[in-house]
Scaffold this motif. Sequence first.
Motif, mmCIF file in Angstrom:
data_model
loop_
_atom_site.group_PDB
_atom_site.id
_atom_site.type_symbol
_atom_site.label_atom_id
_atom_site.label_comp_id
_atom_site.label_asym_id
_atom_site.label_seq_id
_atom_site.Cartn_x
_atom_site.Cartn_y
_atom_site.Cartn_z
ATOM 1 N N ILE A 152 15.820 16.736 -66.348
ATOM 2 C CA ILE A 152 15.647 17.769 -65.688
ATOM 3 C C ILE A 152 17.221 18.700 -66.290
ATOM 4 O O ILE A 152 17.626 18.269 -67.402
ATOM 5 C CB ILE A 152 16.451 17.695 -64.724
ATOM 6 N N THR A 153 16.978 20.546 -66.328
ATOM 7 C CA THR A 153 18.205 21.030 -67.244
ATOM 8 C C THR A 153 18.809 21.417 -66.213
ATOM 9 O O THR A 153 19.879 22.712 -66.970
ATOM 10 C CB THR A 153 17.630 22.042 -68.043
ATOM 11 N N TYR A 154 18.383 21.693 -64.812
ATOM 12 C CA TYR A 154 19.831 21.963 -63.981
ATOM 13 C C TYR A 154 20.841 21.042 -62.820
ATOM 14 O O TYR A 154 21.453 21.661 -62.377
ATOM 15 C CB TYR A 154 18.627 22.785 -62.924
ATOM 16 N N GLY A 155 21.097 20.106 -63.557
ATOM 17 C CA GLY A 155 22.440 19.475 -63.210
ATOM 18 C C GLY A 155 23.715 20.607 -63.080
ATOM 19 O O GLY A 155 24.661 19.852 -62.838
ATOM 20 N N ILE A 160 20.305 14.823 -59.579
ATOM 21 C CA ILE A 160 18.901 13.298 -59.914
ATOM 22 C C ILE A 160 18.826 12.687 -58.197
ATOM 23 O O ILE A 160 17.674 12.252 -58.203
ATOM 24 C CB ILE A 160 19.734 12.305 -60.439
ATOM 25 N N GLU A 161 20.048 13.102 -57.384
ATOM 26 C CA GLU A 161 20.082 11.524 -56.758
ATOM 27 C C GLU A 161 18.928 12.990 -55.311
ATOM 28 O O GLU A 161 18.052 12.684 -54.504
ATOM 29 C CB GLU A 161 21.174 11.927 -55.538
ATOM 30 N N GLY A 162 19.025 14.469 -55.466
ATOM 31 C CA GLY A 162 18.692 15.270 -54.549
ATOM 32 C C GLY A 162 16.734 14.497 -55.175
ATOM 33 O O GLY A 162 15.812 15.176 -54.108
ATOM 34 N N ILE A 170 15.338 9.444 -64.315
ATOM 35 C CA ILE A 170 15.469 11.024 -64.157
ATOM 36 C C ILE A 170 16.857 10.815 -64.721
ATOM 37 O O ILE A 170 17.799 10.182 -64.820
ATOM 38 C CB ILE A 170 15.825 10.860 -62.760
ATOM 39 N N TYR A 171 16.962 11.522 -65.734
ATOM 40 C CA TYR A 171 17.815 12.384 -66.972
ATOM 41 C C TYR A 171 18.515 13.842 -66.860
ATOM 42 O O TYR A 171 17.078 14.390 -66.617
ATOM 43 C CB TYR A 171 17.224 12.380 -68.444
#
Length: 337
Positions: free
Chosen positions: A274-277, A284-286, A304-305
Amino acid sequence: MKSLKQLKIMLAALLMVIFLAACGSDSATEDSATEPTTDSEHTEVVAPADEEEEGSEFPITITDAVGQEVTLEAEPERIVSLIPSVTETIFALDAGDAVVGRTDNDTYPEEVTEIESVGEMNFDVERVIALTPDLVLTHSSHAERYGEGLEQLRNAGIPVIVVEEADSIETVYETIEMIGLATGASEEAEVVVTDMQEKFAEVQEKASTIPEEDKALVWVEVAPAPDIYTTGQNTFFHEMLTIINAENAAGEHEGWPKFTEEQAVAYNPDVILITYGFYVDNAIEGIKERAAWQDVPAVVNDRIYDLNADEVVRPGPRLAEGVEQIAKAVYPEVFGE
């Protein structure tokens, strides 16, 4: 604090809309895409006949990505950059001292925050003119959305060069080279491009040792649910997954398609990137909490990174660092330090 958080989310959402527009996601359909183009299709450079004798690239005439012939009489000394990736490129070419204006979205390198801002992507024309630039740089997607403002700058006698939006790594190289020409940093551009090519080749060679049976199926999310956007063919992100010898779960699609959670979970990926953290809390928890995703290998195996978005979605020199970041996440046993 709550209002600050809301502002952060709203700003990030706006950036996501602009990013997706730049990457060819104007349509809400799953297979939305744009035809890939390269700078070589649009750009012509006319150098002076006595260039070798004078040892200078200027004056120079460039036909840019929107077909405008732009003549620069001398090396620019006051540059306004309207795109973060363009700004990063200028600094990578050691031409950052000439930058006098940038947008609120510019975050790298750190010193750009000390440069006067001309607003967000919908820039303030009067603020740009007040900086008396001798060159304004942007890219074609931005020009499509804010062409009226750019035309006002041209009418004010300010040279505006539009580089091609990069949908491939090769186009990134060509864009860097074009910015190098426009800023009098052609030699530096050649060095930057060569360094990137060598880094990509090094990663690809290392990834070639990964057995076919160990090849990872990777799902990428560049925007969160409910409207999940991912990467498909004819994007530089897809190319980076290919370079590291991974399979793009959405590889049969084009551009930056949109998916629902139900559509995406069907791919059952080994790894999720993912790129929206940076703007979604507990991103990630979502994903782990998605009811239908509990049996997905990436969720089960805690794979998940959250990537540094700027290194993997900004089409500039740092993509070479981005591919290394992706490789270490997907194949830590091969690329881990």
